[in-house]
Every structure is written in C-alpha cells, then in structure tokens.
Design a protein around this motif. Structure first.
Motif, PDB file in Angstrom:
ATOM      1  N   VAL A   1       0.920  -1.136  -0.103  1.00 51.90           N
ATOM      2  CA  VAL A   1       0.092  -0.147   0.061  1.00 51.90           C
ATOM      3  C   VAL A   1       0.754   1.291   0.000  1.00 51.90           C
ATOM      4  CG1 VAL A   1      -2.014  -1.156   1.150  1.00 51.90           C
ATOM      5  CG2 VAL A   1      -0.276   0.087   2.508  1.00 51.90           C
ATOM      6  N   LEU A   2       2.233   1.083   0.186  1.00 53.35           N
ATOM      7  CA  LEU A   2       3.014   2.504   0.494  1.00 53.35           C
ATOM      8  C   LEU A   2       2.906   3.374  -0.779  1.00 53.35           C
ATOM      9  CD1 LEU A   2       4.830   4.033   1.980  1.00 53.35           C
ATOM     10  CD2 LEU A   2       6.755   2.606   1.133  1.00 53.35           C
ATOM     11  N   PRO A   3       3.353   2.752  -2.092  1.00 53.72           N
ATOM     12  CA  PRO A   3       3.058   3.759  -3.202  1.00 53.72           C
ATOM     13  C   PRO A   3       1.693   4.627  -3.492  1.00 53.72           C
ATOM     14  CG  PRO A   3       4.031   1.446  -3.661  1.00 53.72           C
ATOM     15  CD  PRO A   3       3.461   1.392  -2.585  1.00 53.72           C
TER      16      PRO A   3
ATOM     17  N   PHE B   1      11.155  -2.429  -4.654  1.00 60.94           N
ATOM     18  CA  PHE B   1      11.723  -1.681  -5.814  1.00 60.94           C
ATOM     19  C   PHE B   1      10.634  -0.871  -6.448  1.00 60.94           C
ATOM     20  CE2 PHE B   1      12.249  -2.050 -10.367  1.00 60.94           C
ATOM     21  CZ  PHE B   1      13.786  -1.412 -10.640  1.00 60.94           C
ATOM     22  N   LEU B   2       9.538  -1.242  -6.616  1.00 58.23           N
ATOM     23  CA  LEU B   2       8.504  -0.345  -7.439  1.00 58.23           C
ATOM     24  C   LEU B   2       8.147   0.800  -6.421  1.00 58.23           C
ATOM     25  CD1 LEU B   2       6.094  -3.227  -8.795  1.00 58.23           C
ATOM     26  CD2 LEU B   2       7.809  -1.778  -9.843  1.00 58.23           C
ATOM     27  N   ALA B   3       8.179   0.495  -5.086  1.00 52.19           N
ATOM     28  CA  ALA B   3       7.907   1.449  -4.292  1.00 52.19           C
ATOM     29  C   ALA B   3       8.975   2.903  -4.572  1.00 52.19           C
ATOM     30  CB  ALA B   3       7.765   1.207  -2.714  1.00 52.19           C
ATOM     31  N   VAL B   4      10.231   2.043  -4.381  1.00 53.09           N
ATOM     32  CA  VAL B   4      11.441   3.125  -4.594  1.00 53.09           C
ATOM     33  C   VAL B   4      11.256   3.825  -5.948  1.00 53.09           C
ATOM     34  CG1 VAL B   4      13.941   3.239  -5.076  1.00 53.09           C
ATOM     35  CG2 VAL B   4      13.159   1.783  -3.162  1.00 53.09           C
ATOM     36  N   ILE B   5      10.781   3.213  -6.984  1.00 49.49           N
ATOM     37  CA  ILE B   5      10.637   3.873  -8.221  1.00 49.49           C
ATOM     38  C   ILE B   5       9.652   4.918  -8.307  1.00 49.49           C
ATOM     39  CG2 ILE B   5       9.807   3.597 -10.683  1.00 49.49           C
ATOM     40  CD1 ILE B   5      12.645   2.708 -10.360  1.00 49.49           C
TER      41      ILE B   5
ATOM     42  N   VAL C   1      18.042   4.164 -11.192  1.00 44.88           N
ATOM     43  CA  VAL C   1      17.021   3.115 -11.537  1.00 44.88           C
ATOM     44  C   VAL C   1      17.982   2.060 -11.989  1.00 44.88           C
ATOM     45  CG1 VAL C   1      15.446   2.370 -13.146  1.00 44.88           C
ATOM     46  CG2 VAL C   1      15.243   4.778 -12.090  1.00 44.88           C
ATOM     47  N   SER C   2      19.281   2.238 -12.865  1.00 45.50           N
ATOM     48  CA  SER C   2      19.928   1.185 -13.196  1.00 45.50           C
ATOM     49  C   SER C   2      20.603   0.492 -12.110  1.00 45.50           C
ATOM     50  CB  SER C   2      21.036   1.749 -14.495  1.00 45.50           C
ATOM     51  OG  SER C   2      20.423   2.213 -15.372  1.00 45.50           O
ATOM     52  N   GLY C   3      20.956   1.327 -10.947  1.00 49.23           N
ATOM     53  CA  GLY C   3      21.650   0.757  -9.862  1.00 49.23           C
ATOM     54  C   GLY C   3      20.627  -0.154  -9.113  1.00 49.23           C
ATOM     55  N   GLY C   4      19.419   0.402  -9.238  1.00 58.49           N
ATOM     56  CA  GLY C   4      18.370  -0.263  -8.423  1.00 58.49           C
ATOM     57  C   GLY C   4      18.237  -1.669  -8.960  1.00 58.49           C
ATOM     58  N   VAL C   5      17.839  -1.750 -10.245  1.00 62.72           N
ATOM     59  CA  VAL C   5      17.748  -2.884 -10.920  1.00 62.72           C
ATOM     60  C   VAL C   5      18.608  -3.716 -10.717  1.00 62.72           C
ATOM     61  CG1 VAL C   5      17.541  -3.780 -13.037  1.00 62.72           C
ATOM     62  CG2 VAL C   5      16.227  -1.926 -12.947  1.00 62.72           C
ATOM     63  N   GLY C   6      20.023  -3.383 -10.840  1.00 66.96           N
ATOM     64  CA  GLY C   6      21.424  -4.054 -10.465  1.00 66.96           C
ATOM     65  C   GLY C   6      21.060  -4.870  -9.051  1.00 66.96           C
TER      66      GLY C   6
END
Length: 216
Positions: free
Chosen positions: A13-15, A92-96, A116-121
């Motif tokens: 629910v956070l996003p 990950f999606l909440a960070v995005i 985002v690239s670093g997050g995906v990594g």
C-alpha cells in the motif's frame, strides 16, 4: 502474523499512500519514462494511481498464484523465499514511485538513469542469491519447457540463472556508478539479454543430454 507478511502488506500500500499524500502538489503532467537524456514521456498524474496499484495486485495475487499452481505442494519447500521475492519486487516498485514523485516536485535532483539502473542491479543481485532455492513451479523462476519437464534440469537452470542474475546485477551497479549515462541503456540491455538467453539455451542442452542418457 509474521514480520515478513506485515512488510509485504506495508509495501503493497505504500506507493498509493505516497501518491495520495502528494497528489495535490503534483503537476498535471508527470514524468512516466526516462531516457539517457532525461524525461522521454509524460502522462497525466492520475496514471500514478494505477501504477501504484500494481503493488497491491502483487501483494494479493502472488500468494494466490502459489495456491492455484498445479505444483503448489512445491511452494512449501521454498515459501519463505517466495515471500522474499514478493517483498523485493514491492520495495523496488515503491522506490521507483518515490523517485517519480521526487522528480515531479524537485526535477533534476536525482540522476534517474543511474539510480534506476543501480536499483535494477541490486534487485538482480538479491534475486540471484535466492533463485537457486526456487523449486519447480509454473509462476516463479526461469520456466523454460525443458526445465519444467525435468527436476534436474530445473535445478541446473535456476543455479545458472542465479549466477547470471547476481553477476549481471553486480555489473549493472558498477555501470550505474562509473559508465557514461549515454552508454547505460546499452550496458543494461546487453546484460539483460545474456541473463535471459543463456539459461534458455542451456536448459535445452541439459534436457537433450538427459534424454540421450535415458535412451541409452
């Protein structure tokens, strides 16, 4: 209720809570997609509500999928890992979403391509660590026809996928820090292609080897 389940519900629910809190302050058009040179596509801010709802759907439907999978008995062998996967995707999606809101309110403060690239990594690194623990099922892991047809091939495929995800993710993180921004889509594209293609090829080869041994 376990702490992990509480975390899954929280990040589900956070996003949408974040979007609701900042909705009145957001511009009518918000960034929806970024390229190496900045924002490449805008959309109406109402679309963020639907994007935020993805986390809720993940929190609802991924546990359901484990119960309706024809191989649902296997989930008991790795359900804690399965919950980790749900949680990692939600975080990950909440960070995005947080990055998107930040760029709406304070444009240019974040190098979105690098973050985002670093997050995906990092996501790939974590998934690589847990992927070898995934047992045969129809919803999670690297599900080639040959891996689904043989437990031995499944295990080999997940182990290979785990290594590729881990090292591919590591190089994505390194690229996010050091590579020129213009090169980053190519770096990520090459790594993701290798991560996707190699397990497919090897699972086919391992399955054919297994068939030949059985036919001797």
């Amino acid at each position: 209720m376990s702490k992990k389940k509480i975390a899954i519900y929280f990040f589900a629910v956070l996003p949408i809570v974040m979007v609701a809190l900042f909705y009145q302050k957001l511009p009518d058009l918000v960034p929806m997609q970024w390229g190496s040179e900045g924002v490449s596509r805008y959309g109406g801010k109402w679309q963020l509500l639907f994007i935020a709802g993805i986390n809720i759907l993940i929190g609802i439907f991924m546990p359901i999928m484990a119960k309706i999978d024809p191989r649902k008995d296997n989930y008991a062998k790795f359900y804690s890992v399965y919950e980790n996967i749900i949680l990692l995707i939600e975080v990950f999606l909440a960070v995005i979403m947080a990055i998107t809101i930040s760029e709406c309110l304070y444009p240019g403060k974040i190098s979105v391509a690098r973050v985002v690239s670093g997050g995906v990594g990092l996501l790939f690194v974590f998934l690589g660590n847990i992927m070898p623990k995934i047992k045969s099922n129809f919803f999670t892991g690297i599900k080639t026809p040959w891996a689904l047809s043989s437990e031995a091939v499944w295990n080999k495929t997940q182990r290979l996928g785990g290594k590729l995800f881990f090292f591919g993710g590591f190089f994505m993180v390194v690229g996010a820090v050091f590579a020129p921004i213009a090169m980053m889509p190519f770096v990520v594209g090459i790594l993701v292609t290798a991560i996707v293609i190699l397990p497919i090829i090897m699972s086919y080869i391992w399955y054919q080897e297994e068939i030949r041994l059985l036919n001797k």
